[in-house]
Design a protein around this motif. Structure first.
Motif, PDB file in Angstrom:
ATOM      1  N   PHE A 185       0.960  -1.359  -0.010  1.00 33.99           N
ATOM      2  CA  PHE A 185       0.062   0.094   0.085  1.00 33.99           C
ATOM      3  C   PHE A 185       0.829   1.244   0.035  1.00 33.99           C
ATOM      4  O   PHE A 185       0.707   1.974  -0.693  1.00 33.99           O
ATOM      5  CB  PHE A 185      -0.789   0.126   1.382  1.00 33.99           C
ATOM      6  CG  PHE A 185      -1.968   1.062   1.070  1.00 33.99           C
ATOM      7  CD1 PHE A 185      -3.010   1.225   0.186  1.00 33.99           C
ATOM      8  CD2 PHE A 185      -1.988   2.091   2.263  1.00 33.99           C
ATOM      9  CE1 PHE A 185      -3.974   2.015   0.007  1.00 33.99           C
ATOM     10  CE2 PHE A 185      -2.976   3.080   2.294  1.00 33.99           C
ATOM     11  CZ  PHE A 185      -4.082   3.123   1.070  1.00 33.99           C
ATOM     12  N   THR A 186       1.877   1.208   0.804  1.00 39.36           N
ATOM     13  CA  THR A 186       2.700   2.485   0.726  1.00 39.36           C
ATOM     14  C   THR A 186       3.769   2.684  -0.612  1.00 39.36           C
ATOM     15  O   THR A 186       3.846   3.735  -0.876  1.00 39.36           O
ATOM     16  CB  THR A 186       4.027   2.387   2.071  1.00 39.36           C
ATOM     17  OG1 THR A 186       4.322   1.243   2.021  1.00 39.36           O
ATOM     18  CG2 THR A 186       2.822   2.333   3.435  1.00 39.36           C
ATOM     19  N   GLU A 187       3.949   1.345  -1.156  1.00 36.46           N
ATOM     20  CA  GLU A 187       4.732   1.504  -2.288  1.00 36.46           C
ATOM     21  C   GLU A 187       3.802   2.057  -3.284  1.00 36.46           C
ATOM     22  O   GLU A 187       4.308   2.828  -4.372  1.00 36.46           O
ATOM     23  CB  GLU A 187       5.130   0.137  -2.684  1.00 36.46           C
ATOM     24  CG  GLU A 187       6.246  -0.212  -1.949  1.00 36.46           C
ATOM     25  CD  GLU A 187       6.709  -1.978  -2.298  1.00 36.46           C
ATOM     26  OE1 GLU A 187       7.906  -2.369  -1.965  1.00 36.46           O
ATOM     27  OE2 GLU A 187       6.047  -2.429  -2.987  1.00 36.46           O
ATOM     28  N   ASN A 188       2.470   1.922  -3.090  1.00 34.12           N
ATOM     29  CA  ASN A 188       1.454   2.510  -4.149  1.00 34.12           C
ATOM     30  C   ASN A 188       1.131   3.760  -3.769  1.00 34.12           C
ATOM     31  O   ASN A 188      -0.135   4.372  -4.169  1.00 34.12           O
ATOM     32  CB  ASN A 188       0.271   1.531  -4.508  1.00 34.12           C
ATOM     33  CG  ASN A 188       0.716   0.310  -5.278  1.00 34.12           C
ATOM     34  OD1 ASN A 188       0.911   0.430  -6.430  1.00 34.12           O
ATOM     35  ND2 ASN A 188       1.393  -0.583  -4.740  1.00 34.12           N
ATOM     36  N   GLY A 189       1.597   4.560  -2.699  1.00 37.45           N
ATOM     37  CA  GLY A 189       1.443   5.816  -2.400  1.00 37.45           C
ATOM     38  C   GLY A 189       0.393   6.141  -1.378  1.00 37.45           C
ATOM     39  O   GLY A 189       0.092   7.287  -1.061  1.00 37.45           O
ATOM     40  N   GLY A 190       0.067   5.111  -0.557  1.00 34.56           N
ATOM     41  CA  GLY A 190      -0.852   5.240   0.332  1.00 34.56           C
ATOM     42  C   GLY A 190      -0.175   5.340   1.570  1.00 34.56           C
ATOM     43  O   GLY A 190       1.158   5.300   2.048  1.00 34.56           O
ATOM     44  N   ASN A 191      -1.157   5.631   2.756  1.00 32.10           N
ATOM     45  CA  ASN A 191      -0.536   5.938   4.035  1.00 32.10           C
ATOM     46  C   ASN A 191      -1.344   4.821   5.094  1.00 32.10           C
ATOM     47  O   ASN A 191      -2.555   4.766   5.132  1.00 32.10           O
ATOM     48  CB  ASN A 191      -0.804   7.384   4.540  1.00 32.10           C
ATOM     49  CG  ASN A 191      -0.442   7.689   5.897  1.00 32.10           C
ATOM     50  OD1 ASN A 191       0.769   7.399   6.208  1.00 32.10           O
ATOM     51  ND2 ASN A 191      -1.335   7.980   6.854  1.00 32.10           N
ATOM     52  N   ILE A 192      -0.313   4.467   6.113  1.00 31.13           N
ATOM     53  CA  ILE A 192      -0.892   3.559   7.090  1.00 31.13           C
ATOM     54  C   ILE A 192      -1.035   4.377   8.322  1.00 31.13           C
ATOM     55  O   ILE A 192      -0.065   5.051   8.853  1.00 31.13           O
ATOM     56  CB  ILE A 192      -0.104   2.594   7.438  1.00 31.13           C
ATOM     57  CG1 ILE A 192       0.276   1.351   6.156  1.00 31.13           C
ATOM     58  CG2 ILE A 192      -0.732   1.510   8.445  1.00 31.13           C
ATOM     59  CD1 ILE A 192      -1.002   1.138   5.604  1.00 31.13           C
ATOM     60  N   ALA A 193      -2.324   4.874   8.708  1.00 31.75           N
ATOM     61  CA  ALA A 193      -2.570   5.710   9.860  1.00 31.75           C
ATOM     62  C   ALA A 193      -2.178   4.838  11.434  1.00 31.75           C
ATOM     63  O   ALA A 193      -1.747   5.551  12.138  1.00 31.75           O
ATOM     64  CB  ALA A 193      -4.176   5.987   9.788  1.00 31.75           C
ATOM     65  N   ALA A 194      -2.390   3.714  11.259  1.00 32.36           N
ATOM     66  CA  ALA A 194      -2.173   2.731  12.524  1.00 32.36           C
ATOM     67  C   ALA A 194      -2.046   1.284  12.116  1.00 32.36           C
ATOM     68  O   ALA A 194      -2.598   0.934  11.266  1.00 32.36           O
ATOM     69  CB  ALA A 194      -3.022   3.061  13.474  1.00 32.36           C
ATOM     70  N   GLN A 195      -1.343   0.547  12.989  1.00 27.91           N
ATOM     71  CA  GLN A 195      -1.196  -0.619  12.773  1.00 27.91           C
ATOM     72  C   GLN A 195      -1.569  -1.228  14.192  1.00 27.91           C
ATOM     73  O   GLN A 195      -0.907  -1.276  15.098  1.00 27.91           O
ATOM     74  CB  GLN A 195       0.238  -1.207  12.194  1.00 27.91           C
ATOM     75  CG  GLN A 195       0.673  -0.650  10.911  1.00 27.91           C
ATOM     76  CD  GLN A 195       2.300  -1.028  10.845  1.00 27.91           C
ATOM     77  OE1 GLN A 195       2.983   0.018  10.217  1.00 27.91           O
ATOM     78  NE2 GLN A 195       2.436  -2.141  10.850  1.00 27.91           N
ATOM     79  N   ILE A 196      -2.533  -2.014  14.149  1.00 27.68           N
ATOM     80  CA  ILE A 196      -3.192  -2.672  15.397  1.00 27.68           C
ATOM     81  C   ILE A 196      -3.036  -4.117  15.424  1.00 27.68           C
ATOM     82  O   ILE A 196      -3.616  -4.810  14.046  1.00 27.68           O
ATOM     83  CB  ILE A 196      -4.640  -2.167  15.527  1.00 27.68           C
ATOM     84  CG1 ILE A 196      -4.698  -0.715  15.524  1.00 27.68           C
ATOM     85  CG2 ILE A 196      -5.235  -2.818  16.840  1.00 27.68           C
ATOM     86  CD1 ILE A 196      -6.047  -0.267  15.675  1.00 27.68           C
TER      87      ILE A 196
END
Length: 391
Positions: A185-196
């Motif tokens: 997801f981040t490689e495709n320009g997305g942002n991870i708001a939290a990892q739970i």
């Protein structure tokens, strides 16, 4: 570690002597280790259904050897139980092949025994990427978490989702799912708001759902083990109004499996998942498979677990045909590597480098088809290898 290594050495010697004495034995013994009791018993039962269906269709003899199944219940996520079962099967029952493995801890626990005794080990469900690296005698006919997580992340990014929270069960496959979704997801320009991460055993989803709702991401990516947890999460997602807040639910297909989707009801409609098998898959092979499945199990629906067991037996049978019935580890593995066939899920093959499965991954949406909730495929990533083993 020393006592364990000594035990492995003794076991290897015992199994070597057994193999020498049984080179021309008629029966081919398959030790099937599955969760057949406890909270995850449906997983083991569905895999076993696939195994039995294959044998019902193709017979109980292959390459001149009668196939004998020896079942052992490891009760779920209980690696010590899985390991004891494998030891008993290898030493006392003299099995030629180990198979099953509903969960990663079971596969990890048995892998050293597979390696020390050079016994082929066919994984029919456990999905942590690294499983096949734990013994050179392991093959997998299910999938890895990365295989259906990466396409999910790719689809999310492609469809305008920018901010996502990941919510996964706290064990091997959950960690794999989290890692792969975040990476892709981040490689495709997305942002991870939290990892739970959530407890794998009997979690209470309420605080996690509220935390996601308060954060207001574009979507939440979910992984929980196949079974009733998915039903509970979907209902909680709807009841707490996350969908009305515009928070998309993304998940692997574990949460909308055919055996449980009716229990979820119309709350499942519209959910988009990435997975490898759908009962609605449009192919002649799948239609024939479903017809035979319904004849044997008229009150059930086939799932990815059924197909994992079915394809596992196909791999065993076809490999033995190639070896002329020889089941020693080196001969078996050399013949199984690179094998390809048309499965009810689509074209699949065994990667000769990793001994893992290569297969299509489908993006699906839950729809009501002829009054039945189905995972309708609308996009495909063909011949997708485990991304966890790619450079």
């Amino acid at each position: 570690m020393k006592p364990f290594k000594k035990a492995l050495s003794t076991l290897a010697l015992a199994c070597g002597l057994i193999g020498a004495g049984q080179a021309h034995a008629e029966n081919l013994k398959i030790g099937l280790i599955l969760p057949l009791s406890g909270p995850f018993s449906t997983i083991g039962k569905q895999i076993l259904d696939g195994v039995k269906l294959y044998m019902n269709v193709h017979g109980d003899t292959v390459a001149g050897r009668k196939v004998e199944l020896l079942l052992r219940d490891d009760t779920g996520i209980a690696p010590a139980v899985s390991q004891r079962a494998a030891q008993e099967l290898l030493v006392n029952e003299k099995v030629n092949i180990l198979a099953g493995f509903g969960f990663t801890p079971a596969a990890f626990a048995v892998a050293p025994l597979s390696e020390s005794t050079k016994t082929p080990m066919v994984v029919m469900n456990a999905a942590t990427s690294s499983i096949t690296t734990k013994s050179p005698y392991i093959l997998r006919t299910s999938s890895t978490m990365g295989q259906f997580t990466a396409p999910n992340a790719m689809w999310a990014a492609k469809n305008g989702m920018k901010n996502v929270i990941t919510l996964v069960s706290d064990y091997g496959p959950g960690h794999d799912a989290e890692k792969q979704f975040v990476k892709t997801f981040t490689e495709n320009g997305g942002n991870i708001a939290a990892q739970i991460r959530m407890p794998v055993q009997s979690p209470d989803f309420s605080p996690f759902l509220q935390r996601v709702k308060d954060a207001k991401p574009d979507a939440v990516f979910l992984f929980v083990p196949a079974g009733e947890q998915g039903v509970a999460f979907i209902k909680g997602y709807r009841e707490r109004g996350l969908d009305k807040e515009g928070i998309e639910l993304l998940s692997t297909g574990d949460i909308t499996t055919e055996d449980l989707i009716a229990a979820t009801g119309d709350a499942a409609i519209g959910l988009k998942t990435s997975f490898t098998y759908s009962e609605a898959h449009d192919s002649d092979v799948n239609r024939e498979f479903k017809q035979k499945y319904k004849a044997m199990y008229p009150n059930q629906r086939p799932t990815f677990l059924t197909v994992g067991g079915y394809d596992g037996m196909h791999l065993i049978y076809e490999t033995l045909k190639k070896t002329g019935g020889k089941s020693d580890g080196d001969t078996f593995l050399a013949s199984a590597k690179g094998m390809a066939w048309e499965s009810p899920r689509g074209p699949i093959s065994i990667d000769p480098e990793t001994r893992d499965i290569i297969q299509n991954v489908y993006i699906r949406e839950v729809k009501k088809v002829d009054g039945l909730l189905q995972n309708v495929e609308f996009d495909v990533i063909p011949n997708f290898k485990d991304p966890g083993k790619q450079p």
